[in-house]
Design an enzyme around this catalytic site. Structure first.
Site, PDB file in Angstrom:
ATOM      1  N   ASP A  67       0.816  -1.218   0.000  1.00 35.38           N
ATOM      2  CA  ASP A  67       0.000   0.000   0.000  1.00 35.38           C
ATOM      3  C   ASP A  67       0.848   1.266   0.000  1.00 35.38           C
ATOM      4  O   ASP A  67       2.058   1.224   0.173  1.00 35.38           O
ATOM      5  CB  ASP A  67      -0.970  -0.015   1.203  1.00 35.38           C
ATOM      6  CG  ASP A  67      -0.329  -0.546   2.478  1.00 35.38           C
ATOM      7  OD1 ASP A  67       0.915  -0.534   2.572  1.00 35.38           O
ATOM      8  OD2 ASP A  67      -1.064  -0.979   3.373  1.00 35.38           O
ATOM      9  N   ASN A 135      -7.516  -3.006  14.304  1.00 38.21           N
ATOM     10  CA  ASN A 135      -8.908  -3.268  13.893  1.00 38.21           C
ATOM     11  C   ASN A 135      -9.011  -4.484  12.962  1.00 38.21           C
ATOM     12  O   ASN A 135     -10.057  -4.738  12.382  1.00 38.21           O
ATOM     13  CB  ASN A 135      -9.505  -2.028  13.199  1.00 38.21           C
ATOM     14  CG  ASN A 135      -8.780  -1.689  11.893  1.00 38.21           C
ATOM     15  OD1 ASN A 135      -7.845  -2.373  11.494  1.00 38.21           O
ATOM     16  ND2 ASN A 135      -9.237  -0.624  11.234  1.00 38.21           N
ATOM     17  N   HIS A 137      -7.254  -4.968  10.152  1.00 35.72           N
ATOM     18  CA  HIS A 137      -6.987  -4.751   8.720  1.00 35.72           C
ATOM     19  C   HIS A 137      -5.704  -5.446   8.275  1.00 35.72           C
ATOM     20  O   HIS A 137      -4.790  -5.674   9.069  1.00 35.72           O
ATOM     21  CB  HIS A 137      -6.986  -3.258   8.348  1.00 35.72           C
ATOM     22  CG  HIS A 137      -5.797  -2.460   8.790  1.00 35.72           C
ATOM     23  ND1 HIS A 137      -5.875  -1.121   9.081  1.00 35.72           N
ATOM     24  CD2 HIS A 137      -4.496  -2.785   8.973  1.00 35.72           C
ATOM     25  CE1 HIS A 137      -4.679  -0.672   9.412  1.00 35.72           C
ATOM     26  NE2 HIS A 137      -3.827  -1.661   9.358  1.00 35.72           N
ATOM     27  N   GLU A 142      -9.719  -2.183   5.234  1.00 33.56           N
ATOM     28  CA  GLU A 142     -10.338  -1.887   6.520  1.00 33.56           C
ATOM     29  C   GLU A 142     -11.568  -2.784   6.738  1.00 33.56           C
ATOM     30  O   GLU A 142     -12.054  -3.412   5.785  1.00 33.56           O
ATOM     31  CB  GLU A 142     -10.745  -0.401   6.553  1.00 33.56           C
ATOM     32  CG  GLU A 142      -9.583   0.575   6.358  1.00 33.56           C
ATOM     33  CD  GLU A 142      -8.656   0.694   7.578  1.00 33.56           C
ATOM     34  OE1 GLU A 142      -8.612  -0.235   8.409  1.00 33.56           O
ATOM     35  OE2 GLU A 142      -7.965   1.720   7.676  1.00 33.56           O
TER      36      GLU A 142
END
Ligand code: F6R
Length: 240
Positions: A67, A135, A137, A142
């Protein structure tokens, strides 16, 4: 999934590096999928040490990063391009044109996602390194991202921006968007090594391993991949 728990982050990093080094020594044209963030820093240090001491060559290796932030120039110290150059690529003998990182300053972001995806489609990643967000990811996929997603433009979760604010002078400077490989791209890797350390990852690790396979915890999809190694320190493994 094979889960291995190590006493220290250094040990975890060394063991993960040894797998990559052995693969690169046997396959000079290896294709590696790479992550940024804190989790792989120790692994990159080990790859650099080994390159300098033992001469493992990256001359014919190709890499794909997961990313990149949208809007940060390559020269911005928090861009993932800069991170990779500083923490790995400047210290090994990989040619610049073997490095693939999404271009977060492309004029046409949709076209850039498509270009990256097409480039990925031409190669099979042998080993994909992953960290995990608090979280759940992976990459910047996400919670709620479809499992069949490919490279896409993403709005970052507030939790992710807060977690990453530690690298910027204030949260306002943390980019709001990124380009990320999709979950389908990640799952196409032959082998995946996920690294996690610290108590802040313990809930996500528990959900990834013991919870249902659910897009609300993107990393849970790894339960369905045939070759995943999960390397944890004791803190990240503390809820298992
Ligand atoms: C980084 C990436 C992210 C990180 C994750 C964990 O390229 O794709 O998924 O792996 O946010 O970050 P750290 O390792 O900093 O805790």
């Amino acid at each position: 999934m094979e889960v291995r728990v190590f006493d220290t982050y250094e040990e975890l990093s060394r063991e993960a590096a040894n797998i990559i080094i052995a693969h690169v020594r046997q396959n000079s044209t290896a294709v590696l999928g790479l992550a940024t963030g804190s989790s792989p820093l120790g692994l990159y240090r080990e790859l650099i040490r080994d390159h300098k001491e033992n001469g493992t060559s990256y001359q014919n290796v190709m890499t794909f990063n997961l990313d990149e932030y949208v809007g940060l120039e390559k020269t911005h110290p928090q861009s993932y391009y800069y991170f990779m150059m500083e923490n790995l690529f400047n210290h090994i003998n990989i040619p610049l044109d073997h490095i693939n990182i999404p271009n977060g300053t492309a004029k046409d972001i949709a076209a850039e996602c498509q270009r990256y995806n097409e480039r990925l489609a031409q190669h099979t990643i042998d080993i994909q390194i992953l960290g995990i967000g608090a979280n759940g990811h992976i990459g910047f996929n996400e919670p709620g991202t479809p499992f069949d997603s490919t490279t896409h433009f993403v709005k970052l979760d507030e939790k992710t921006r807060q977690d990453n604010a530690r690298f910027f002078s204030s949260i306002d400077e943390v980019p709001t968007h990124a380009i990320t490989m999709g979950i389908q791209n990640i799952m196409a890797a032959k082998k995946i090594i996920l690294l996690a350390s610290g108590t802040s990852k313990a809930d996500a690790i528990y959900g990834m391993i013991k919870g249902p396979v659910d897009p609300q915890l993107p990393a849970s999809i790894l339960q369905t991949h045939s070759d995943v190694l999960v390397f944890l320190d004791k803190e990240a493994a503390s809820k298992l």
